[in-house]
Every structure is written in C-alpha cells, then in structure tokens.
Design a protein around this motif. Sequence first.
Motif, short mmCIF file in Angstrom:
data_model
loop_
_atom_site.label_atom_id
_atom_site.label_comp_id
_atom_site.label_asym_id
_atom_site.label_seq_id
_atom_site.Cartn_x
_atom_site.Cartn_y
_atom_site.Cartn_z
N LEU A 71 0.83 -1.20 0.00
CA LEU A 71 0.00 0.00 0.00
C LEU A 71 0.86 1.25 0.00
CD1 LEU A 71 -2.58 -0.98 2.78
CD2 LEU A 71 -2.63 -1.56 0.35
N ASN A 72 0.30 2.34 -0.49
CA ASN A 72 0.90 3.66 -0.35
C ASN A 72 -0.11 4.58 0.33
OD1 ASN A 72 3.46 3.38 -1.49
ND2 ASN A 72 2.71 3.72 -3.57
N PHE A 73 0.30 5.23 1.42
CA PHE A 73 -0.57 6.18 2.09
C PHE A 73 -0.33 7.56 1.47
CE2 PHE A 73 -0.68 2.63 4.88
CZ PHE A 73 -1.93 2.68 5.46
N THR A 74 -1.40 8.28 1.24
CA THR A 74 -1.35 9.49 0.42
C THR A 74 -1.08 10.75 1.22
OG1 THR A 74 -3.77 9.54 0.50
CG2 THR A 74 -2.74 8.49 -1.41
N ALA A 75 -2.06 11.22 1.99
CA ALA A 75 -1.92 12.43 2.81
C ALA A 75 -2.82 12.28 4.02
CB ALA A 75 -2.30 13.68 2.01
N VAL A 76 -2.36 12.76 5.16
CA VAL A 76 -3.14 12.65 6.39
C VAL A 76 -4.38 13.55 6.32
CG1 VAL A 76 -3.13 13.02 8.89
CG2 VAL A 76 -1.11 12.06 7.76
N THR A 77 -5.53 12.96 6.59
CA THR A 77 -6.77 13.74 6.63
C THR A 77 -7.22 14.01 8.06
OG1 THR A 77 -8.04 11.67 6.44
CG2 THR A 77 -7.61 12.90 4.40
N ALA A 117 -5.38 19.85 -2.16
CA ALA A 117 -6.15 20.96 -2.75
C ALA A 117 -7.23 21.46 -1.78
CB ALA A 117 -6.79 20.52 -4.06
N LEU A 118 -7.87 20.55 -1.05
CA LEU A 118 -8.89 20.95 -0.07
C LEU A 118 -8.26 21.74 1.08
CD1 LEU A 118 -11.14 17.75 0.22
CD2 LEU A 118 -11.30 19.65 -1.41
N ILE A 119 -7.06 21.32 1.50
CA ILE A 119 -6.35 22.04 2.57
C ILE A 119 -5.91 23.42 2.07
CG2 ILE A 119 -4.33 22.00 4.09
CD1 ILE A 119 -4.51 18.90 3.95
N ILE A 162 -13.67 21.07 -4.82
CA ILE A 162 -14.13 22.06 -3.86
C ILE A 162 -15.61 22.34 -4.04
CG2 ILE A 162 -13.84 24.45 -3.06
CD1 ILE A 162 -10.88 24.13 -4.24
N ARG A 163 -16.04 22.41 -5.28
CA ARG A 163 -17.47 22.63 -5.54
C ARG A 163 -18.31 21.49 -4.99
NH1 ARG A 163 -19.58 22.83 -11.67
NH2 ARG A 163 -18.85 20.68 -11.46
N ALA A 164 -17.76 20.28 -4.97
CA ALA A 164 -18.52 19.12 -4.52
C ALA A 164 -18.63 19.06 -3.00
CB ALA A 164 -17.86 17.84 -5.05
N VAL A 165 -17.55 19.37 -2.27
CA VAL A 165 -17.57 19.14 -0.81
C VAL A 165 -17.13 20.34 0.02
CG1 VAL A 165 -17.17 16.67 -1.14
CG2 VAL A 165 -15.22 18.19 -0.69
N GLY A 166 -16.58 21.38 -0.62
CA GLY A 166 -16.03 22.50 0.14
C GLY A 166 -14.57 22.27 0.47
N ASN A 167 -13.96 23.20 1.20
CA ASN A 167 -12.55 23.05 1.58
C ASN A 167 -12.42 22.15 2.81
OD1 ASN A 167 -12.84 24.64 4.01
ND2 ASN A 167 -12.68 26.50 2.78
N TYR A 168 -11.18 21.88 3.22
CA TYR A 168 -10.98 20.94 4.33
C TYR A 168 -11.69 21.40 5.60
CZ TYR A 168 -8.92 18.18 8.02
OH TYR A 168 -8.77 17.36 9.11
N GLY A 169 -11.63 22.68 5.89
CA GLY A 169 -12.28 23.19 7.09
C GLY A 169 -13.78 22.96 7.07
N MET A 225 -2.16 20.77 9.75
CA MET A 225 -2.62 20.66 8.37
C MET A 225 -1.86 21.63 7.47
SD MET A 225 -4.67 18.33 7.66
CE MET A 225 -5.39 17.02 8.64
N TYR A 226 -1.13 21.06 6.53
CA TYR A 226 -0.19 21.83 5.70
C TYR A 226 -0.18 21.19 4.32
CZ TYR A 226 4.40 23.97 4.53
OH TYR A 226 5.42 24.68 3.97
N ALA A 227 -0.36 21.99 3.29
CA ALA A 227 -0.32 21.47 1.92
C ALA A 227 0.87 22.06 1.17
CB ALA A 227 -1.61 21.81 1.18
N PRO A 228 1.65 21.23 0.47
CA PRO A 228 2.70 21.77 -0.39
C PRO A 228 2.07 22.67 -1.46
CG PRO A 228 2.97 19.41 -0.10
CD PRO A 228 1.62 19.76 0.45
N PRO A 229 2.83 23.61 -2.00
CA PRO A 229 2.26 24.54 -2.97
C PRO A 229 1.90 23.87 -4.29
CG PRO A 229 4.63 24.86 -2.80
CD PRO A 229 4.26 23.90 -1.72
N ILE A 230 0.78 24.29 -4.84
CA ILE A 230 0.38 23.86 -6.18
C ILE A 230 0.95 24.88 -7.15
CG2 ILE A 230 -1.59 23.45 -7.73
CD1 ILE A 230 -3.18 22.59 -5.26
N ARG A 231 2.10 24.55 -7.71
CA ARG A 231 2.78 25.47 -8.63
C ARG A 231 3.75 24.72 -9.52
NH1 ARG A 231 5.39 30.10 -6.25
NH2 ARG A 231 6.26 30.25 -8.34
#
Length: 343
Positions: free
Chosen positions: A120-126, A251-253, A301-308, A337-343
């Motif tokens: 398995l590969n774990f993706t990101a902590v939720t 992206a949600l974070i 985001i349109r489907a569920v909103g942001n992480y908060g 809760m920290y997200a790397p930059p999308i760039r």
Amino acid sequence: MTLRMAFAAALLALAGVGQASAQPVEPGPTLRAVRARGALVCGGHPGAPGFGAMDSRGVYRGLDADTCRAIAAAVLGDGEKVRFPILTSATRFTALQSGEIDVLPRTTTWSHTRDTANGLNFTAVTFYDGQGFLVRRTHNISRAQELEGASICVTAGTTSELNLADWGRSRRVTFRPVVFESNDETRRAYEANRCDAYSTDASQLAGIRSALSRPEDHTILPDIISKEPLAPAVRHGDDQWFDIVRWTIFALIEAEELGVTQANVEQMLTSERVEIRRLLGQAGDHGPMMGLDRRWAYNAIRAVGNYGEVFERNLGRGSPVGLPRGVNALWTQGGLMYAPPIR
C-alpha cells in the motif's frame, strides 16, 4: 547567433524552469478503470460517526466519505459518482490489494508495516488522531491507569488491539481484552455492558458516544496512548493514481488556507491571486499533469467544500461529534494541516 541573442535565449530557458507544461498524460491503470466504470469505489466503514456512517436517509456521510466525493469530482467531474462497499477491519486491506476498491480511507492509520509490507501507499493525512478510552461515569474512573483489572472492548485487526497490548505492558496495567471482529460488534458489546471500557481512536469514541442513547452517562478519558495519523491508502505501482488522491486532499487544505469555499469557488475563478488561479485551473496545467481536467480542484471544492468545511460539517463543534479542530487546524493556526504549494 550573436552573444546578445545567446544571452537572451539562456534567460528564456531559465524563466521556463519550474513552470507547468501542457504535456498530454495518458491515464494509468486505476484512472482508466475508474473512468471506464463511471464511478469511484471507496472502502466504507460499517459505522464510524463523523468519518463514515449511513445517515437516516441511507446516505453515507463523514470526513472519509467527503474525501472520496472530492476525489470522484476531481476525476469524473461529479462527487456523487462514488460507491462505498462496507468493509470490516480484517477485509479492508485485501479489498484494496485485490482491486475490489480504488481507495481505502476508512479511518485507517498510516503505519510502517502497512505502508511497506502490505503493498500500500498512504497518500496524505486527513486527520491526526490518537487512541483513547470510553467508560461509564458510574465507574468513577478518571484516568486510564485506573483500568487495572478491567475488561476492555476492542476490535480485531486494528492498530487499537496492538496499541492496547503495548500500553498494558509498558504501564504494567493488567486488563482483560474483549475482542470482536467488527466495530459494530464492539460498540454493541460496550452498550450491552459486556466490558468496562471501549478503546479505539479518540475521535471515533466521540462519534460513538454521541450515538449512544444517553451520551451524558459516558466519558472519554483524557489519556491518549498512541499516534494515529489517518490517511487514505492506494495500491503500490500506480504513481499517477497516488498523485491524484494525494493532491486532491492537498487541494482541499490549500483551499481553506486561501479562503476558497464551496459557496465562493465560482466567484474565485476571476481572482487575481496567482495561487488561487493555479488551484482552480485558471493558470498552469496541474490537472493535465495527472491526466485530469484543469478544473480538477475546482470540481472537488465545488462538490464538498474546503478541508475546514468538511471537518466542521462532519466532526466539528456544530456536528453531533463536537470535536475541536485541535492539531487538525491549519498550520497557520497552530495545527498540523499543511499542503505543499500547487505550482
């Protein structure tokens, strides 16, 4: 080529370093299978209020459920194109390994053995969690050390079972484990007074307590005996799918940090902030890099909103579970809760 022309060409090359390029990416095996099926398949929980449980209308709700809806929206453009086969703690890993499901959220702790030996590969902590104890107030127990000689309900095949044994040995507390195959069986046994305490992740205990007939008769002890980072897992061998799941969570974070919500995401498409433009697909080719549409994050985001928003709706103060954000707050607010930059 003159020296001036060569210098100009070098500057242009340097300017392009790190920029997104619109290279077509072919879908990998999991992305191709999800699109052909027309639905994402996520491993579901028999009943973990706040994370994954059926509501009164038979709709699967919770933080894990919304995470899967976000992934479905990012991949298929529709957060409702997702199925949740219910899995026990013992069957969840084989279901992912065999391809029965595409993603395993299901309140699953990221551990070394699971990440390396189980394919398995774990993706990101939720959700950052820790194991605790639920007891009846009538027992007059205020700390876990006072559970000496108690019977403790726990579910088989979970980190909770292993952590409980480690805790007893290290703290020299003698107890009698009462082990059940499923979380639902464990909960029912505790309700039926077949054990003195129930031990699992503290967040799940809060959800379980909220669903009891008289929640006020039960209390969660302050002792936390483990680290339980909960993260969706995917199979080894498909890096593209790993990226899709991980970056949808990020992206949600990122959306919460940038103030992008389910209500204003449409309006934010015209934002002049470059970070928001990249997040929502108005700049860069971050979706196509993963084989997705440029608006993959916008759709999520349109489907569920942001992480908060996802947290507050399912686990926060206004929900039946009633948890504070605590360490699950953004890094800018003292949390993890920290997200790397999308760039």
